[in-house]
Every structure is written in structure tokens, then in C-alpha cells.
Scaffold this active site. Sequence first.
Site, PDB file in Angstrom:
ATOM      1  N   ASP A  42      43.919  11.471  55.013  1.00 25.39           N
ATOM      2  CA  ASP A  42      44.685  13.046  54.681  1.00 25.39           C
ATOM      3  C   ASP A  42      44.477  13.613  56.142  1.00 25.39           C
ATOM      4  O   ASP A  42      43.881  13.342  56.960  1.00 25.39           O
ATOM      5  CB  ASP A  42      44.001  13.761  53.811  1.00 25.39           C
ATOM      6  CG  ASP A  42      42.386  13.449  53.594  1.00 25.39           C
ATOM      7  OD1 ASP A  42      41.795  13.387  54.564  1.00 25.39           O
ATOM      8  OD2 ASP A  42      41.768  13.216  52.588  1.00 25.39           O
ATOM      9  N   ASP A  95      43.399  17.473  57.721  1.00 27.67           N
ATOM     10  CA  ASP A  95      42.747  18.739  57.490  1.00 27.67           C
ATOM     11  C   ASP A  95      43.049  19.709  58.772  1.00 27.67           C
ATOM     12  O   ASP A  95      43.341  19.132  59.688  1.00 27.67           O
ATOM     13  CB  ASP A  95      41.181  18.445  57.403  1.00 27.67           C
ATOM     14  CG  ASP A  95      40.828  17.875  56.245  1.00 27.67           C
ATOM     15  OD1 ASP A  95      41.353  17.816  55.127  1.00 27.67           O
ATOM     16  OD2 ASP A  95      39.836  17.222  56.441  1.00 27.67           O
ATOM     17  N   ASP A 120      29.726  16.604  62.722  1.00 19.92           N
ATOM     18  CA  ASP A 120      28.574  15.841  62.857  1.00 19.92           C
ATOM     19  C   ASP A 120      28.732  14.820  64.131  1.00 19.92           C
ATOM     20  O   ASP A 120      27.639  14.864  64.823  1.00 19.92           O
ATOM     21  CB  ASP A 120      28.482  14.770  61.481  1.00 19.92           C
ATOM     22  CG  ASP A 120      29.633  14.424  60.902  1.00 19.92           C
ATOM     23  OD1 ASP A 120      30.873  14.686  61.533  1.00 19.92           O
ATOM     24  OD2 ASP A 120      29.850  13.807  59.737  1.00 19.92           O
TER      25      ASP A 120
HETATM   26  P1  ATP Z   1      37.137  10.338  55.978  1.00 13.53           P
HETATM   27  O1  ATP Z   1      38.356  11.099  55.729  1.00 13.53           O
HETATM   28  O2  ATP Z   1      37.680   9.011  56.755  1.00 13.53           O
HETATM   29  O3  ATP Z   1      36.368  10.003  54.863  1.00 13.53           O
HETATM   30  P2  ATP Z   1      36.084  12.322  57.749  1.00 13.53           P
HETATM   31  O4  ATP Z   1      35.341  12.205  58.810  1.00 13.53           O
HETATM   32  O5  ATP Z   1      37.452  13.016  57.850  1.00 13.53           O
HETATM   33  O6  ATP Z   1      36.264  10.839  57.196  1.00 13.53           O
HETATM   34  P3  ATP Z   1      35.714  14.346  55.613  1.00 13.53           P
HETATM   35  O7  ATP Z   1      34.598  14.256  54.771  1.00 13.53           O
HETATM   36  O8  ATP Z   1      37.005  14.287  55.450  1.00 13.53           O
HETATM   37  O9  ATP Z   1      35.237  13.066  56.424  1.00 13.53           O
HETATM   38  O10 ATP Z   1      35.304  15.377  56.494  1.00 13.53           O
HETATM   39  C1  ATP Z   1      36.185  15.940  57.649  1.00 13.53           C
HETATM   40  C2  ATP Z   1      35.475  16.485  58.833  1.00 13.53           C
HETATM   41  O11 ATP Z   1      34.488  17.848  58.376  1.00 13.53           O
HETATM   42  C3  ATP Z   1      34.603  15.220  59.532  1.00 13.53           C
HETATM   43  O12 ATP Z   1      35.572  14.765  60.431  1.00 13.53           O
HETATM   44  C4  ATP Z   1      33.674  16.194  60.504  1.00 13.53           C
HETATM   45  O13 ATP Z   1      34.271  16.870  61.333  1.00 13.53           O
HETATM   46  C5  ATP Z   1      33.078  17.293  59.258  1.00 13.53           C
HETATM   47  N1  ATP Z   1      32.166  16.951  58.407  1.00 13.53           N
HETATM   48  C6  ATP Z   1      32.335  16.283  57.249  1.00 13.53           C
HETATM   49  N2  ATP Z   1      31.095  16.154  56.796  1.00 13.53           N
HETATM   50  C7  ATP Z   1      30.128  16.566  57.742  1.00 13.53           C
HETATM   51  C8  ATP Z   1      28.593  16.707  57.478  1.00 13.53           C
HETATM   52  N3  ATP Z   1      27.859  16.186  56.471  1.00 13.53           N
HETATM   53  N4  ATP Z   1      27.927  17.487  58.617  1.00 13.53           N
HETATM   54  C9  ATP Z   1      28.948  17.813  59.767  1.00 13.53           C
HETATM   55  N5  ATP Z   1      30.178  17.960  59.736  1.00 13.53           N
HETATM   56  C10 ATP Z   1      30.816  17.064  58.813  1.00 13.53           C
HETATM   57 MG    MG Z   2      38.956  13.200  56.085  1.00 15.36          MG
END
Ligand code: ATP
Ligand code: MG
Length: 452
Positions: A79, A81, A155
Site C-alpha cells: 500500500d 502512505d 525506525d
Molecule cells: P509493510 O507495509 O511492508 O508492512 P512498513 O515499513 O510500511 O512495512 P508500516 O507499519 O506500514 O510498515 O509503517 C509505515 C512506516 O511507518 C514505516 O515505513 C516506518 O517509517 C514507520 N513506522 C512503522 N512502525 C514504526 C515503529 N514501530 N517505529 C518507528 N517507525 C515506524
Molecule cells: Mg506500509
Amino acid sequence: MIRKLISRVFGAKPATSPRSPRGGNDAAAVIPVKNHGVRREQLSSGARRTVEGLQKAGYKAYVVGGAVRDLLAGIPPKDFDVATNATPEQVRACFRRSRIIGRRFQIVHVMMGAETLEVTTFRAIHADDAPTDEHGRVLRDNVFGSMAEDAERRDFTVNALYYDPADETIHDYHHGVADLKQKTLRMIGDPKVRYREDPVRMLRAVRLGAKLGLAIDPTARRPIREMSELIENVPPARLFDEMLKLLTSGYAVRCVKQLREEGLHHGLLPLLDVILEQPLGERFVMLALANTDERVQAGKPTSPGFLFATLLWHEVLGQWEKIKAKGERPIPALFAAMDEVLDVQAEKLAITRRIAGDIKDIWALQPRFEARSGKRPYALLEQPRFKAGYDFLLLRAASGEVPQELADWWRNFLNSDGDARQTLLLPPPKDEAKKRRRRRKKPANGAPAADA
Ligand code: ATP
Ligand code: MG
């Protein structure tokens, strides 16, 4: 209160925003498309239209996080963001089909055709005096901030990348593009501090490492073992979400192996803890996960109920035996075992009621696959959850828990019809035939015939 924060952050120039506690970068490297190759056409149309809409209204807006990272790594993003300096109300005003969600930290869902985009206002890293629980877990970080601060509170370096479709540049505050090229997952800031603030980051490290084929940087990897217990303080609903992400990432086998290597499956992942320690249980779970990975990678849907049913099955089997040994009849014993196992898990992982219902349906069907005579196999076929129950049976056979012959019989039965199906039926078991004869009050007479 919020208004004050907004005016503090948005009214001020970035240079006057509070210095970040990690002394991080205020300036991003702006990487042109010739150096990274991500074209605007690779975004979903909803993502492009959302960013454009915000930019037209005079705001900064970027595609951010996992989507940019995945595009750079050549993986189709799940997705998209969007991050912006517009406040949630301002975002809301830009799009007719949008709504503000969340109380603690508001984000905006923008609907574009069938897509829903998550739009987040740049957020600052929490202040040193932000509220934490007694283990140091940050409970609130809901302060708007500059783009540089937004990058810093993320993160991993590979997650702090901002893509601007207008000029196809990537804004990279923490050398994430280079880290991705070097196949390293590096934490922004001090990993120990960041794990303490949010222990889920340990799980994210493992999941993202497995998904992207990145090695976790040693300074981020080393503390995991000693800090793993902190996961126990994470609220169950959050842990459940993260586990679900991990297990449905398409790389569950790799993730789980890595979790074990990092010592993360002990105590904190109650599902995996005991199960992986029994050979039969481990085979079953690994087969189930490999199966799920295949489905995810082929773009087929997966069901959380099925997944958790497999993870917990050997717990149920163990409990079932214990209850039967106390003299309970098999079926009531199975139902008691199911409830016990789900109750224990519910305390640690908030398995939703709907998913718990799906799990129970699948389990409850299992003994019914034993009956292969009379009308019962036909009745089983009519069950709404038959297909899931059958897939579950195949895994049980493949792992050696039930004879392969049983699974083969069902495959044949499913693939036949009419008379052919009829001839597959087995004669009713002896005690059942006896019962039936008694009911009919007829004298015993020759061998029991197959039920019609
Ligand atoms: P995926 O969508 O593949 O599961 P993602 O990295 O996009 O992985 P999301 O949960 O969608 O994970 O989070 C979006 C963004 O928000 C991440 O790329 C990161 O920049 C930030 N983020 C998410 N969780 C955390 C956290 N626990 N601490 C700090 N930043 C975070
Ligand atoms: Mg994501």
C-alpha cells in the site's frame, strides 16, 4: 493544546523547531531519478492523485515509508502512505472523499476509487519527557513536527525515504538508499533506546530483514537477545497485528527461523514458544507457514483464522489428550481443549472474536474427517468451512500426524461424483452397526453392509 502545537511547528521555520534529541539530520540528500530509478508511474494512481492534490493546495507531500523502500528493492508495495505538512483538517479539506480517523494521533483516510490512502501529518520525535510505561515504552508521541523530525522518528533508515512524484526525487535523511543497496537494515538512532521506546521494533527488524533480504546491522541485532523480554509489555492487540503482518508477509518461514535465531520466539511469542520445541508440532507449523508463503507470493488470499488454527493446533492436541485421560468423552474433550488454548492465547495476543470463531470451526471439523461411512462424509462436504477444514487435514497428513491414506481418501472422495463417490464409502464401524441394529431391534444377521 493541539492548536498551540500546530502553530509552534507549522508557524516556525524548520531551523527553529526543537532540536532533535538524537541530534539528527536537518537536511536530506535529494536523490535524482537517474540515481534510483523509481518512476512516478510505479505509484498507484490514488497515491499520485493524493500527493498532487496536496501539492496543488500548497502543501508539501510525499509518498513515504514502506512503499518507497519496496519500490527501490523491486518489490510491489502493499500500500502507499503519504506524509505531508498539512494538518489533518487541512488534508480533509483537500479531498471530498476523506475522513479523519484516530483519536490519539489523527490520520486521514483519503478514498481514491477503490484505494484508501493513509495520509499522515509530519510527526516529531517524542520529547524526553514524553510519558512512558515503567519499562520505558513510549505511550504517546503525538506532536506534529518538521519533515526532518518525521524522518528521525521512523525506525529504520530504509523506511525514512520520501518520494516526490512531481520531480521523481527521493529525499533521504539517513542514508537509507545506500543502506538498501548494501543490504543492511540499520536503525535510526541508538537501537537500544529505540527498542525500549517500542519493543515491536525488534519484530519489525526481523520481518523487514526477512522480507527484503537485508542483514540486520550488528548494533541493531545484538541487543535483541537481551531485550526480548520487553515484548511482553506490548499491548496484546498490537502484538497480534504485528504477528499477523509477520506471518502473512510471504516470508513467514524465513521470519520464524530468524526469530528463533534471535531468541525472539521464547516467552514473547506464546504461539511459537512451545510448538516449535516439539518435532511434530514444528513440522506442522513450518509446513503451514510454507503453504501460506506460497499463497501470499502467488497473490492468493490467506485467512488469519486458518493461520492461527495451524499455529495452535498442537497445543490443542496436547490439551485434548490430557482431558481425555481424565475420562472425558472425545468430542466434549476437544471442545474443552479448544476453549482452554484460546483463552490462554487471548491474554497475550488479542485474537479477535471473529477470528477465534473461524479457528474453532476449523478445529471442530477435524474429528469429523474420521467418519467415512454412511451419510456423514456427504454432510461434512456441506459444511461452510469444509474447504478450510480439508486444507487443514492435508497439512496434518503431510506432517505425519494422521495417515496420508486419510487425506488421499478425502481427495478421491472430493474429486469423484455420483456412484464413484458412493463406492468409496467404508463399511460402518462395528460398534456403530451394532448400535443401529439394536435400535432397529433386529437380530444380528451377517456382516454389516455399507450404509446407503
Ligand atoms: P509493510 O507495509 O511492508 O508492512 P512498513 O515499513 O510500511 O512495512 P508500516 O507499519 O506500514 O510498515 O509503517 C509505515 C512506516 O511507518 C514505516 O515505513 C516506518 O517509517 C514507520 N513506522 C512503522 N512502525 C514504526 C515503529 N514501530 N517505529 C518507528 N517507525 C515506524
Ligand atoms: Mg506500509
